[in-house]
Scaffold this motif. Structure first.
Motif, PDB file in Angstrom:
ATOM      1  N   VAL A  54       0.918  -1.036  -0.056  1.00  0.00           N
ATOM      2  CA  VAL A  54       0.001   0.117   0.031  1.00  0.00           C
ATOM      3  C   VAL A  54       0.861   1.177  -0.164  1.00  0.00           C
ATOM      4  CG1 VAL A  54      -1.677   1.436   1.162  1.00  0.00           C
ATOM      5  CG2 VAL A  54      -1.792  -1.179   1.208  1.00  0.00           C
ATOM      6  N   THR A  55       1.793   1.174   0.799  1.00  0.00           N
ATOM      7  CA  THR A  55       2.674   2.349   0.929  1.00  0.00           C
ATOM      8  C   THR A  55       3.644   2.786  -0.087  1.00  0.00           C
ATOM      9  OG1 THR A  55       4.149   1.320   2.327  1.00  0.00           O
ATOM     10  CG2 THR A  55       2.477   2.505   3.406  1.00  0.00           C
ATOM     11  N   GLU A  56       4.177   1.378  -0.475  1.00  0.00           N
ATOM     12  CA  GLU A  56       4.775   1.583  -1.930  1.00  0.00           C
ATOM     13  C   GLU A  56       4.207   2.143  -3.206  1.00  0.00           C
ATOM     14  OE1 GLU A  56       6.440  -2.149  -2.555  1.00  0.00           O
ATOM     15  OE2 GLU A  56       7.549  -2.210  -0.622  1.00  0.00           O
ATOM     16  N   ALA A  57       2.602   1.855  -3.103  1.00  0.00           N
ATOM     17  CA  ALA A  57       1.874   2.530  -4.316  1.00  0.00           C
ATOM     18  C   ALA A  57       1.763   4.043  -4.078  1.00  0.00           C
ATOM     19  CB  ALA A  57       0.636   1.881  -4.338  1.00  0.00           C
ATOM     20  N   LEU A  58       2.190   4.653  -3.064  1.00  0.00           N
ATOM     21  CA  LEU A  58       1.963   6.078  -2.976  1.00  0.00           C
ATOM     22  C   LEU A  58       3.190   6.696  -3.286  1.00  0.00           C
ATOM     23  CD1 LEU A  58       0.922   6.179   1.097  1.00  0.00           C
ATOM     24  CD2 LEU A  58      -0.662   6.498  -0.884  1.00  0.00           C
ATOM     25  N   GLY A  64      -3.458   8.552  -2.123  1.00  0.00           N
ATOM     26  CA  GLY A  64      -4.222   7.645  -1.262  1.00  0.00           C
ATOM     27  C   GLY A  64      -4.180   6.360  -1.985  1.00  0.00           C
ATOM     28  N   ALA A  65      -4.062   5.068  -1.116  1.00  0.00           N
ATOM     29  CA  ALA A  65      -4.203   4.088  -1.595  1.00  0.00           C
ATOM     30  C   ALA A  65      -4.553   2.973  -0.795  1.00  0.00           C
ATOM     31  CB  ALA A  65      -2.909   3.370  -2.298  1.00  0.00           C
ATOM     32  N   GLY A  66      -5.005   1.733  -1.026  1.00  0.00           N
ATOM     33  CA  GLY A  66      -5.534   0.644  -0.060  1.00  0.00           C
ATOM     34  C   GLY A  66      -6.323  -0.614  -0.648  1.00  0.00           C
ATOM     35  N   PHE A  67      -6.718  -1.230   0.106  1.00  0.00           N
ATOM     36  CA  PHE A  67      -7.554  -2.424  -0.003  1.00  0.00           C
ATOM     37  C   PHE A  67      -8.872  -2.075   0.825  1.00  0.00           C
ATOM     38  CE2 PHE A  67      -9.210  -6.441   1.391  1.00  0.00           C
ATOM     39  CZ  PHE A  67      -9.607  -7.029   0.474  1.00  0.00           C
ATOM     40  N   VAL A  68     -10.144  -2.563  -0.075  1.00  0.00           N
ATOM     41  CA  VAL A  68     -11.459  -2.388   0.675  1.00  0.00           C
ATOM     42  C   VAL A  68     -12.012  -3.845   0.511  1.00  0.00           C
ATOM     43  CG1 VAL A  68     -13.626  -1.350   0.852  1.00  0.00           C
ATOM     44  CG2 VAL A  68     -11.543  -0.108   0.427  1.00  0.00           C
ATOM     45  N   GLU A  78     -17.009  -8.196   9.363  1.00  0.00           N
ATOM     46  CA  GLU A  78     -17.917  -8.091   8.126  1.00  0.00           C
ATOM     47  C   GLU A  78     -17.229  -7.208   7.010  1.00  0.00           C
ATOM     48  OE1 GLU A  78     -21.862  -6.837   9.098  1.00  0.00           O
ATOM     49  OE2 GLU A  78     -22.622  -7.017   6.538  1.00  0.00           O
ATOM     50  N   PHE A  79     -16.687  -6.282   7.477  1.00  0.00           N
ATOM     51  CA  PHE A  79     -15.949  -5.371   6.503  1.00  0.00           C
ATOM     52  C   PHE A  79     -14.661  -5.276   6.776  1.00  0.00           C
ATOM     53  CE2 PHE A  79     -20.300  -3.627   7.397  1.00  0.00           C
ATOM     54  CZ  PHE A  79     -20.868  -3.872   6.146  1.00  0.00           C
ATOM     55  N   GLY A  80     -13.739  -4.776   5.710  1.00  0.00           N
ATOM     56  CA  GLY A  80     -12.137  -4.747   5.856  1.00  0.00           C
ATOM     57  C   GLY A  80     -12.025  -3.393   5.005  1.00  0.00           C
ATOM     58  N   PHE A  81     -11.076  -2.457   5.872  1.00  0.00           N
ATOM     59  CA  PHE A  81     -10.800  -1.179   5.188  1.00  0.00           C
ATOM     60  C   PHE A  81      -9.360  -0.827   5.479  1.00  0.00           C
ATOM     61  CE2 PHE A  81     -10.542   3.449   4.478  1.00  0.00           C
ATOM     62  CZ  PHE A  81     -11.298   3.739   3.428  1.00  0.00           C
ATOM     63  N   GLU A  82      -8.409  -1.031   4.646  1.00  0.00           N
ATOM     64  CA  GLU A  82      -7.005  -0.905   4.706  1.00  0.00           C
ATOM     65  C   GLU A  82      -6.610   0.231   3.933  1.00  0.00           C
ATOM     66  OE1 GLU A  82      -5.077  -2.569   7.256  1.00  0.00           O
ATOM     67  OE2 GLU A  82      -3.354  -1.592   6.761  1.00  0.00           O
ATOM     68  N   TRP A  83      -6.715   1.437   4.293  1.00  0.00           N
ATOM     69  CA  TRP A  83      -6.343   2.614   3.296  1.00  0.00           C
ATOM     70  C   TRP A  83      -5.287   3.532   4.113  1.00  0.00           C
ATOM     71  CZ3 TRP A  83      -8.641   2.489  -1.151  1.00  0.00           C
ATOM     72  CH2 TRP A  83      -8.419   3.525  -2.288  1.00  0.00           C
ATOM     73  N   TRP A  84      -4.373   4.156   3.320  1.00  0.00           N
ATOM     74  CA  TRP A  84      -3.315   4.931   3.717  1.00  0.00           C
ATOM     75  C   TRP A  84      -3.202   6.188   2.810  1.00  0.00           C
ATOM     76  CZ3 TRP A  84       0.257   4.062   7.875  1.00  0.00           C
ATOM     77  CH2 TRP A  84      -0.108   2.723   8.652  1.00  0.00           C
ATOM     78  N   THR A  85      -3.043   7.400   3.456  1.00  0.00           N
ATOM     79  CA  THR A  85      -2.622   8.708   2.646  1.00  0.00           C
ATOM     80  C   THR A  85      -1.230   8.999   2.475  1.00  0.00           C
ATOM     81  OG1 THR A  85      -3.131   9.762   4.597  1.00  0.00           O
ATOM     82  CG2 THR A  85      -4.969   9.484   2.747  1.00  0.00           C
ATOM     83  N   SER A  88       4.693  11.893   5.391  1.00  0.00           N
ATOM     84  CA  SER A  88       5.948  11.611   5.989  1.00  0.00           C
ATOM     85  C   SER A  88       5.794  11.336   7.518  1.00  0.00           C
ATOM     86  CB  SER A  88       7.120  12.620   5.650  1.00  0.00           C
ATOM     87  OG  SER A  88       7.507  12.521   4.064  1.00  0.00           O
ATOM     88  N   PRO A  89       5.462  10.344   7.883  1.00  0.00           N
ATOM     89  CA  PRO A  89       5.332   9.092   7.308  1.00  0.00           C
ATOM     90  C   PRO A  89       3.760   9.142   6.970  1.00  0.00           C
ATOM     91  CG  PRO A  89       5.222   8.641   9.544  1.00  0.00           C
ATOM     92  CD  PRO A  89       5.347  10.050   9.352  1.00  0.00           C
ATOM     93  N   PRO A  90       3.293   8.021   5.714  1.00  0.00           N
ATOM     94  CA  PRO A  90       2.002   8.028   5.417  1.00  0.00           C
ATOM     95  C   PRO A  90       1.100   7.687   6.779  1.00  0.00           C
ATOM     96  CG  PRO A  90       3.654   6.412   4.060  1.00  0.00           C
ATOM     97  CD  PRO A  90       4.334   6.998   5.331  1.00  0.00           C
ATOM     98  N   ALA A  91      -0.124   7.899   6.535  1.00  0.00           N
ATOM     99  CA  ALA A  91      -1.019   8.066   7.376  1.00  0.00           C
ATOM    100  C   ALA A  91      -2.134   7.047   7.217  1.00  0.00           C
ATOM    101  CB  ALA A  91      -1.640   9.356   8.141  1.00  0.00           C
ATOM    102  N   GLN A  92      -2.556   6.100   8.273  1.00  0.00           N
ATOM    103  CA  GLN A  92      -3.792   5.312   8.051  1.00  0.00           C
ATOM    104  C   GLN A  92      -5.091   6.194   7.883  1.00  0.00           C
ATOM    105  OE1 GLN A  92      -3.806   1.685  10.426  1.00  0.00           O
ATOM    106  NE2 GLN A  92      -5.535   0.803   8.929  1.00  0.00           N
ATOM    107  N   LEU A  93      -6.076   5.872   7.202  1.00  0.00           N
ATOM    108  CA  LEU A  93      -7.387   6.652   7.319  1.00  0.00           C
ATOM    109  C   LEU A  93      -8.377   5.352   7.906  1.00  0.00           C
ATOM    110  CD1 LEU A  93      -9.326   8.661   6.272  1.00  0.00           C
ATOM    111  CD2 LEU A  93      -9.534   7.426   4.016  1.00  0.00           C
ATOM    112  N   PHE A  94      -9.113   5.821   8.920  1.00  0.00           N
ATOM    113  CA  PHE A  94     -10.047   4.992   9.683  1.00  0.00           C
ATOM    114  C   PHE A  94     -11.340   5.707   9.392  1.00  0.00           C
ATOM    115  CE2 PHE A  94      -5.904   4.705  12.154  1.00  0.00           C
ATOM    116  CZ  PHE A  94      -5.910   3.367  12.188  1.00  0.00           C
TER     117      PHE A  94
END
Length: 237
Positions: A54-58, A64-68, A78-85, A88-94
């Motif tokens: 994910v972070t290498e894609a940035l 922003g990048a991730g998997f849903v 039930e759900f899954g959300f792994e997203w980062w923006t 320096s350093p990248p931050a996870q989006l919750f």
């Protein structure tokens, strides 16, 4: 040869196609990582294993990048959300994944999720104002993720429209006449005219109908490669 098949028009189409393919190319390692994790241990607790991809894609255009995940794909959630923006350093989006919460975000109703799910094809959503993350006009690129031959979610990337615009506007201006890049709904992504700002809807040509009819190149409309982006330009006088 019609008006839009000029060298300058070709260059716009080629540049947009290259930018789009560049974004999707950067998502391929993330797609492989997500499918690998789901094949072995389909759990929310295991999603941290895709963070390096994910972070290498940035970077570059991608902010922003991730998997849903699709509902009920993961064993422990039930759900899954792994997203980062990017940062320096990248931050996870919750986001709230609790359906009982008033802040619950039902991403399964968002077109960046539903179109890849329903078509099995990659998709570009936007331009739209991303009130969840950046409050800026954004394009979201998504690719469907499979598990056992079934849809299991999407990997995706966010791109600021202003950065996309910075890359393509010089070539739009070089056309020497009014021109814009639109999405398949006829909404302006970027144009070379202040009369067609980002997000506005072009009504002079029926882009949705043209798209539904097969998007064959015409005197004023051309599809940019395999992407749902169209170049519209005025006829030369």
């Amino acid at each position: 040869m019609n008006d839009t098949r000029t060298l300058a028009g070709d260059e716009v189409v080629e540049q947009v196609s290259a930018l789009v393919e560049g974004v999707f190319e950067r998502l391929k390692p993330l797609l492989a990582a997500a499918e690998s994790v789901l094949a072995e241990t389909p759990s929310a607790a295991a999603l941290h294993r895709i963070r390096p991809q994910v972070t290498e894609a940035l970077g570059g255009l991608i902010i922003g990048a991730g998997f849903v995940s699709a509902p009920r794909v993961l064993a422990d959630s039930e759900f899954g959300f792994e997203w980062w923006t990017a940062g320096s350093p990248p931050a996870q989006l919750f986001i709230s994944l609790d359906p009982g919460s008033e802040n619950f975000l039902d991403y399964t109703r968002q077109s960046w999720f539903t179109v890849p799910r329903d078509t099995g094809r990659r998709h570009i959503n936007g331009p739209y104002v991303d009130y969840l993350c950046t409050d800026e006009y954004t394009l979201t690129f998504t690719i469907p993720v499979s598990r056992g031959g079934s849809f299991a979610g999407v990997v995706g990337a966010d791109v600021y429209v202003r950065e996309f615009e910075r890359a393509v506007r010089p070539r739009l201006r070089a056309l020497g006449r009014g021109a814009a890049l639109l999405n398949a709904q006829g909404r302006v992504i970027v144009s070379n005219s202040v009369r067609q700002p980002t997000g506005s809807l072009v009504r002079e040509v029926d882009v949705p109908a043209w798209w539904s009819a097969g998007a064959e190149p015409g005197p004023v409309l051309r599809r940019c490669g395999d992407s749902p982006i169209v170049l519209v330009s005025e006829k030369q006088g």
